[in-house]
Design an enzyme around this catalytic site. Sequence first.
Site, PDB file in Angstrom:
ATOM      1  CG  ASN A   1      -0.173  -0.081   2.503  1.00 46.16           C
ATOM      2  OD1 ASN A   1       0.573   0.826   2.838  1.00 46.16           O
ATOM      3  ND2 ASN A   1      -0.314  -1.186   3.230  1.00 46.16           N
TER       4      ASN A   1
ATOM      5  CG  ASP B   1      -7.006  -5.171   6.222  1.00 53.10           C
ATOM      6  OD1 ASP B   1      -6.768  -5.465   7.413  1.00 53.10           O
ATOM      7  OD2 ASP B   1      -7.424  -4.060   5.863  1.00 53.10           O
TER       8      ASP B   1
ATOM      9  CE  LYS C   1       9.241 -12.028 -13.934  1.00 46.28           C
ATOM     10  NZ  LYS C   1      10.132 -11.422 -14.908  1.00 46.28           N
TER      11      LYS C   1
ATOM     12  N   PRO D   1      -3.667 -11.697  10.012  1.00 48.24           N
ATOM     13  CG  PRO D   1      -1.808 -12.079  11.346  1.00 48.24           C
ATOM     14  CD  PRO D   1      -2.319 -12.253   9.957  1.00 48.24           C
ATOM     15  CG  ASP D   2      -7.275  -6.571  13.505  1.00 42.04           C
ATOM     16  OD1 ASP D   2      -6.372  -5.910  14.096  1.00 42.04           O
ATOM     17  OD2 ASP D   2      -8.345  -6.071  13.136  1.00 42.04           O
TER      18      ASP D   2
ATOM     19  CG  PHE E   1      -2.921   5.791  13.154  1.00 38.56           C
ATOM     20  CD1 PHE E   1      -2.179   5.469  14.280  1.00 38.56           C
ATOM     21  CD2 PHE E   1      -2.713   7.028  12.545  1.00 38.56           C
ATOM     22  CE1 PHE E   1      -1.249   6.348  14.803  1.00 38.56           C
ATOM     23  CE2 PHE E   1      -1.784   7.930  13.054  1.00 38.56           C
ATOM     24  CZ  PHE E   1      -1.048   7.595  14.179  1.00 38.56           C
TER      25      PHE E   1
ATOM     26  CE  LYS F   1     -11.218   0.452  10.002  1.00 37.09           C
ATOM     27  NZ  LYS F   1     -10.441   1.097   8.956  1.00 37.09           N
TER      28      LYS F   1
HETATM   29  O1  PMT Z   1       3.045   6.152   6.466  1.00 34.59           O
HETATM   30  P1  PMT Z   1       2.560   7.484   5.961  1.00 34.59           P
HETATM   31  O2  PMT Z   1       2.806   7.669   4.483  1.00 34.59           O
HETATM   32  O3  PMT Z   1       3.088   8.628   6.787  1.00 34.59           O
HETATM   33  O4  PMT Z   1       0.973   7.522   6.110  1.00 34.59           O
HETATM   34  C1  PMT Z   1       0.414   7.507   7.394  1.00 34.59           C
HETATM   35  C2  PMT Z   1      -0.790   6.525   7.486  1.00 34.59           C
HETATM   36  C3  PMT Z   1      -1.925   7.048   6.620  1.00 34.59           C
HETATM   37  C4  PMT Z   1      -0.392   5.125   7.021  1.00 34.59           C
HETATM   38  C5  PMT Z   1      -1.180   6.467   9.008  1.00 34.59           C
HETATM   39  O5  PMT Z   1      -1.456   7.756   9.469  1.00 34.59           O
HETATM   40  C6  PMT Z   1      -2.406   5.590   9.216  1.00 34.59           C
HETATM   41  O6  PMT Z   1      -3.540   6.015   9.120  1.00 34.59           O
HETATM   42  N1  PMT Z   1      -2.159   4.302   9.536  1.00 34.59           N
HETATM   43  C7  PMT Z   1      -3.140   3.237   9.677  1.00 34.59           C
HETATM   44  C8  PMT Z   1      -3.526   2.770   8.317  1.00 34.59           C
HETATM   45  C9  PMT Z   1      -4.458   1.573   8.337  1.00 34.59           C
HETATM   46  O7  PMT Z   1      -4.027   0.505   7.974  1.00 34.59           O
HETATM   47  O8  PMT Z   1      -5.612   1.759   8.865  1.00 34.59           O
HETATM   48  P2  PMT Z   1      -6.769   0.606   8.972  1.00 34.59           P
HETATM   49  O9  PMT Z   1      -7.997   1.373   9.162  1.00 34.59           O
HETATM   50  O10 PMT Z   1      -6.703  -0.316   7.813  1.00 34.59           O
HETATM   51  O11 PMT Z   1      -6.392  -0.205  10.262  1.00 34.59           O
HETATM   52  C10 PMT Z   1      -6.864   0.168  11.563  1.00 34.59           C
HETATM   53  C11 PMT Z   1      -5.808  -0.118  12.592  1.00 34.59           C
HETATM   54  O12 PMT Z   1      -5.597  -1.524  12.691  1.00 34.59           O
HETATM   55  C12 PMT Z   1      -4.464   0.497  12.293  1.00 34.59           C
HETATM   56  O13 PMT Z   1      -3.909   0.978  13.483  1.00 34.59           O
HETATM   57  C13 PMT Z   1      -3.646  -0.667  11.742  1.00 34.59           C
HETATM   58  O14 PMT Z   1      -2.270  -0.526  12.053  1.00 34.59           O
HETATM   59  C14 PMT Z   1      -4.253  -1.860  12.470  1.00 34.59           C
HETATM   60  N2  PMT Z   1      -4.245  -3.110  11.703  1.00 34.59           N
HETATM   61  C15 PMT Z   1      -4.846  -3.171  10.488  1.00 34.59           C
HETATM   62  C16 PMT Z   1      -4.869  -4.374   9.808  1.00 34.59           C
HETATM   63  C17 PMT Z   1      -4.271  -5.505  10.400  1.00 34.59           C
HETATM   64  N3  PMT Z   1      -4.284  -6.667   9.765  1.00 34.59           N
HETATM   65  N4  PMT Z   1      -3.699  -5.415  11.596  1.00 34.59           N
HETATM   66  C18 PMT Z   1      -3.692  -4.237  12.268  1.00 34.59           C
HETATM   67  O15 PMT Z   1      -3.151  -4.177  13.372  1.00 34.59           O
END
Ligand code: PMT
Length: 406
Positions: free
Chosen positions: A208, A277, A287, A303-304, A321, A335
């Site tokens: 991403n 995700d 390849k 995994p989350d 975040f 979330k």
């Molecule tokens: O890295 P930059 O270019 O500076 O950009 C910053 C950012 C946009 C990446 C950052 O500010 C941000 O928003 N990060 C979280 C991005 C994200 O994956 O959000 P989400 O809504 O998909 O996930 C929610 C939360 O669960 C996040 O804290 C994520 O780290 C966590 N997560 C998500 C998926 C997963 N499988 N495991 C997780 O722990």
Amino acid sequence: MDFNGKRILLGVTGGIAAYKAAELARRLIGCGARVKVVMTRSAQEFVGPLTFAALTGEKVATAMFGPDSDPLEHVALGQEVDAIVVAPATANFIGKVAGGIGDDLLTTIMLAATRPVLICPAMNAEMWANPVVQGNLARLKGRGLLVMEPAAGSLACGAVGLGRLPEADLIVEAAARLLCVPDLAGRQVLVTAGPTHEDFDPVRFLTNRSSGKQGYALAKVAWRRGADVTLVSGPTNLPAPYGVKCVAVRSARDMQAMVKAHFPEVDVLLMAAAVGDYRPTQVEVRKIKRAHEEMAFHLTANPDILKQVAAMKSGQIVVGFAAETHDLEAEARRKMREKHLDLIVANDVNRPDSGFQVDTNEVTLIPRVGDAVPLPLLSKEEVAAKILDQVVALLESRDGDHAKDA
Ligand code: PMT
């Protein structure tokens, strides 16, 4: 870095790297600091006081005695400034400070100093490795002085090894820890940053747009504010923040393993990483060849990480975040509930100047208890500082609750 209104005493001792202190003085002034230079006699053999006087706009202090010296400078200077930075610090100077010797202006200032001190050693590699020098440095660290590791590279003596004065930018970064309010001192903080890479085959992966900037800014600012910081980072092009322990990972499952390993030891988890995700269900060993006009792949959910570790909480403050393009606050609140977070940072990633890759961010801080705090567009370091303000408040209220229970 904002050192506005801060006064820094820059001590320069007699090594070949003394000329680099001129650039350091310039950088500190560029950050807004007022810099007062104190030079030892041997430092003046390498570079003249006039250079520093011209750069800082202040008289350079060079001697305890003499017509131009102030009789009280040796006590006052180390107490009036906000911080003392000695760069370069020779083995001789380090030995004198460790042994409590004050035989010139700078060492006497050190004896009477009440302000935080950063020592930036620079010397020949053998001198650096000498157990006497290392013992002296250990004594300084034991007294609470911050000591930088010298950089590796080719040295003035022709040898290659550890002993070079670190780059001015790094010294400025380390000096920031002396100038911040240490409201995270003694706290262990774990930060995640960057994207994850999920392999299809040996040359292609799913990822991403995360650059890691927001997570690295959090790690930097937490370290400046006194925390011991571990940064678990997916692949990025960013340099490791000074003072921070960095753990490089690639996939979501690598990150899961590292976060789970560190989580039990920390006070705070800040999960800024954009964790993939999904991952390809099958990773090809060879390849994948172009064979058809269309291809389909199966993906498996990763995994989350956040949800899993939040379930293991034993007093930690857990911050997530939410990067969203729509229904920002509602999605972030969902979330926060589902992942059992203490605070969520709702990140608007629609704007070109917010979210992924850029140096600025617009976020809303949503605590589990209390009102949402929408922030204007800020630099990622400013956003980090606002998040950490809330973390400090959460830690204080947690400590208060523990004290009541005890
Ligand atoms: O890295 P930059 O270019 O500076 O950009 C910053 C950012 C946009 C990446 C950052 O500010 C941000 O928003 N990060 C979280 C991005 C994200 O994956 O959000 P989400 O809504 O998909 O996930 C929610 C939360 O669960 C996040 O804290 C994520 O780290 C966590 N997560 C998500 C998926 C997963 N499988 N495991 C997780 O722990």
